[in-house]
Design a protein around this motif. Structure first.
Motif, mmCIF file in Angstrom:
data_model
loop_
_atom_site.group_PDB
_atom_site.id
_atom_site.type_symbol
_atom_site.label_atom_id
_atom_site.label_comp_id
_atom_site.label_asym_id
_atom_site.label_seq_id
_atom_site.Cartn_x
_atom_site.Cartn_y
_atom_site.Cartn_z
ATOM 1 N N LYS A 64 0.837 -1.211 0.000
ATOM 2 C CA LYS A 64 0.000 0.000 0.000
ATOM 3 C C LYS A 64 0.872 1.262 0.000
ATOM 4 C CE LYS A 64 -3.866 -0.025 2.324
ATOM 5 N NZ LYS A 64 -4.844 0.050 3.430
ATOM 6 N N VAL A 65 1.937 1.277 0.796
ATOM 7 C CA VAL A 65 2.854 2.424 0.836
ATOM 8 C C VAL A 65 3.441 2.665 -0.550
ATOM 9 C CG1 VAL A 65 5.118 3.208 1.692
ATOM 10 C CG2 VAL A 65 3.425 2.307 3.301
ATOM 11 N N PHE A 66 3.924 1.602 -1.194
ATOM 12 C CA PHE A 66 4.533 1.762 -2.515
ATOM 13 C C PHE A 66 3.513 2.153 -3.570
ATOM 14 C CE2 PHE A 66 8.319 -0.108 -0.796
ATOM 15 C CZ PHE A 66 9.306 0.535 -1.521
ATOM 16 N N GLN A 67 2.355 1.529 -3.577
ATOM 17 C CA GLN A 67 1.343 1.859 -4.583
ATOM 18 C C GLN A 67 0.858 3.295 -4.421
ATOM 19 O OE1 GLN A 67 -0.482 -2.580 -5.397
ATOM 20 N NE2 GLN A 67 -1.673 -1.222 -4.153
ATOM 21 N N ASN A 68 0.751 3.780 -3.186
ATOM 22 C CA ASN A 68 0.246 5.136 -2.951
ATOM 23 C C ASN A 68 1.308 6.215 -3.124
ATOM 24 O OD1 ASN A 68 -2.305 4.160 -2.402
ATOM 25 N ND2 ASN A 68 -1.990 4.134 -0.193
ATOM 26 N N ASN A 69 2.577 5.894 -2.869
ATOM 27 C CA ASN A 69 3.613 6.918 -2.855
ATOM 28 C C ASN A 69 4.673 6.777 -3.946
ATOM 29 O OD1 ASN A 69 2.905 8.399 -0.254
ATOM 30 N ND2 ASN A 69 2.973 6.272 0.403
ATOM 31 N N TYR A 70 4.857 5.590 -4.465
ATOM 32 C CA TYR A 70 5.908 5.352 -5.459
ATOM 33 C C TYR A 70 5.394 4.467 -6.596
ATOM 34 C CZ TYR A 70 8.417 6.485 -1.173
ATOM 35 O OH TYR A 70 8.839 7.075 -0.016
ATOM 36 N N PRO A 71 4.276 4.817 -7.208
ATOM 37 C CA PRO A 71 3.643 3.894 -8.152
ATOM 38 C C PRO A 71 4.497 3.543 -9.370
ATOM 39 C CG PRO A 71 2.645 6.054 -8.312
ATOM 40 C CD PRO A 71 3.568 6.083 -7.123
ATOM 41 N N GLU A 72 5.392 4.386 -9.777
ATOM 42 C CA GLU A 72 6.180 4.100 -10.984
ATOM 43 C C GLU A 72 7.654 3.849 -10.699
ATOM 44 O OE1 GLU A 72 4.843 3.347 -13.851
ATOM 45 O OE2 GLU A 72 2.908 3.704 -12.909
ATOM 46 N N ALA A 77 10.363 -6.772 -10.907
ATOM 47 C CA ALA A 77 10.721 -7.542 -9.719
ATOM 48 C C ALA A 77 10.682 -9.012 -10.097
ATOM 49 C CB ALA A 77 9.755 -7.269 -8.574
ATOM 50 N N VAL A 78 11.614 -9.749 -9.534
ATOM 51 C CA VAL A 78 11.661 -11.189 -9.760
ATOM 52 C C VAL A 78 11.660 -11.867 -8.403
ATOM 53 C CG1 VAL A 78 12.957 -13.115 -10.740
ATOM 54 C CG2 VAL A 78 12.985 -10.887 -11.881
ATOM 55 N N VAL A 79 10.675 -12.708 -8.177
ATOM 56 C CA VAL A 79 10.624 -13.514 -6.961
ATOM 57 C C VAL A 79 11.424 -14.772 -7.278
ATOM 58 C CG1 VAL A 79 9.142 -14.659 -5.277
ATOM 59 C CG2 VAL A 79 8.345 -12.572 -6.428
ATOM 60 N N TYR A 80 12.464 -15.005 -6.476
ATOM 61 C CA TYR A 80 13.428 -16.067 -6.775
ATOM 62 C C TYR A 80 13.958 -16.665 -5.489
ATOM 63 C CZ TYR A 80 18.089 -17.915 -7.846
ATOM 64 O OH TYR A 80 19.202 -18.700 -7.929
ATOM 65 N N GLU A 99 -2.953 -4.331 -10.425
ATOM 66 C CA GLU A 99 -2.659 -4.942 -11.729
ATOM 67 C C GLU A 99 -1.366 -4.416 -12.333
ATOM 68 O OE1 GLU A 99 -3.420 -7.331 -15.083
ATOM 69 O OE2 GLU A 99 -4.741 -7.210 -13.359
ATOM 70 N N ASN A 100 -1.135 -3.110 -12.271
ATOM 71 C CA ASN A 100 0.075 -2.518 -12.839
ATOM 72 C C ASN A 100 1.326 -3.102 -12.182
ATOM 73 O OD1 ASN A 100 1.721 -0.659 -14.349
ATOM 74 N ND2 ASN A 100 1.817 0.611 -12.510
ATOM 75 N N THR A 101 1.323 -3.189 -10.873
ATOM 76 C CA THR A 101 2.482 -3.730 -10.163
ATOM 77 C C THR A 101 2.643 -5.218 -10.449
ATOM 78 O OG1 THR A 101 2.187 -2.058 -8.434
ATOM 79 C CG2 THR A 101 3.580 -3.954 -7.900
ATOM 80 N N ARG A 102 1.552 -5.967 -10.396
ATOM 81 C CA ARG A 102 1.614 -7.410 -10.684
ATOM 82 C C ARG A 102 2.206 -7.688 -12.059
ATOM 83 N NH1 ARG A 102 -3.476 -7.945 -8.588
ATOM 84 N NH2 ARG A 102 -4.363 -8.196 -10.654
ATOM 85 N N SER A 103 1.909 -6.820 -13.005
ATOM 86 C CA SER A 103 2.422 -7.035 -14.369
ATOM 87 C C SER A 103 3.941 -6.892 -14.436
ATOM 88 C CB SER A 103 1.757 -6.057 -15.347
ATOM 89 O OG SER A 103 2.235 -4.743 -15.146
ATOM 90 N N LYS A 104 4.542 -6.295 -13.434
ATOM 91 C CA LYS A 104 5.994 -6.096 -13.402
ATOM 92 C C LYS A 104 6.721 -7.187 -12.616
ATOM 93 C CE LYS A 104 5.332 -1.111 -13.515
ATOM 94 N NZ LYS A 104 5.607 0.154 -12.815
ATOM 95 N N VAL A 105 5.965 -8.135 -12.071
ATOM 96 C CA VAL A 105 6.546 -9.174 -11.211
ATOM 97 C C VAL A 105 6.569 -10.510 -11.940
ATOM 98 C CG1 VAL A 105 6.305 -10.413 -9.020
ATOM 99 C CG2 VAL A 105 5.719 -7.980 -9.139
#
Length: 179
Positions: A64-72, A77-80, A99-105
């Motif tokens: 929530k902190v990242f989505q609200n304050n640092y969206p771009e 990200a790679v979960v490994y 959705e936007n963040t999930r698309s980058k993971v």
């Protein structure tokens, strides 16, 4: 630059350190990292998320902190390493991420796709994270039942736990503002 975030295979959270302290330390760390990156003209970060999963409430609050304050700020990200049989579970537990963040993971099981993604050689990775799922498992010897339990716990409602952590965080912010 690639930021490595290590959740220590379920040992990121301890009984000695309250979760609000983890959130506050994490926010401070990311703020300092973002500031340092900006000084070098870097405005987005790539992240390797290692030793997952993180504590559930911590994850909800930090997302929530990242989505609200640092969206771009997040480029990718790679979960490994994620066992190939658990990739769909990891995707399911990310239901609370927009959705936007999930698309980058993405998820990776083996080392070579991770290396290819970042243009690294094996020796460019810290030795602790080399070897993919099998090599990392042999080195770290994570408690697989604990990790599976943590992963499945993301599928359960945690509204009260998240709300309590958010209130503790806001309380700290109010005290800091008053001081």
């Amino acid at each position: 630059p690639v930021l490595l975030v290590n959740f220590l295979f379920g040992e990121f959270e301890t009984k000695d350190i309250p979760q609000v302290a983890l959130v506050l330390a994490s926010i401070r760390f990311f703020e300092e990292t973002i500031d340092a990156m900006e000084e070098h003209g870097v405005h987005q970060m790539c992240t390797i998320v290692f030793g997952s999963p993180p504590p559930v409430a911590w994850a909800h609050v930090m997302v929530k902190v990242f989505q609200n304050n640092y969206p771009e700020r997040l480029k990718s990200a790679v979960v490994y390493p994620v066992p190939s049989s658990f990739v769909s579970l990891v995707r399911q537990v990310m239901w609370f991420v927009d959705e936007n963040t999930r698309s980058k993971v993405d998820m990776e099981t083996d080392e070579w796709p991770l290396l290819r993604r970042f243009g690294y050689r094996s020796e460019d990775l810290p030795s602790e994270i080399r070897g993919g799922y099998i090599g990392v498992g042999e080195r770290w010897k994570p408690d697989r039942r604990k990790i599976l339990g943590l992963a499945y716990s993301f599928l359960l409602p945690h509204g009260r736990q998240v709300a309590n952590l958010e209130e503790a965080l806001y309380s700290c912010a109010r005290k800091a503002s008053a001081a």
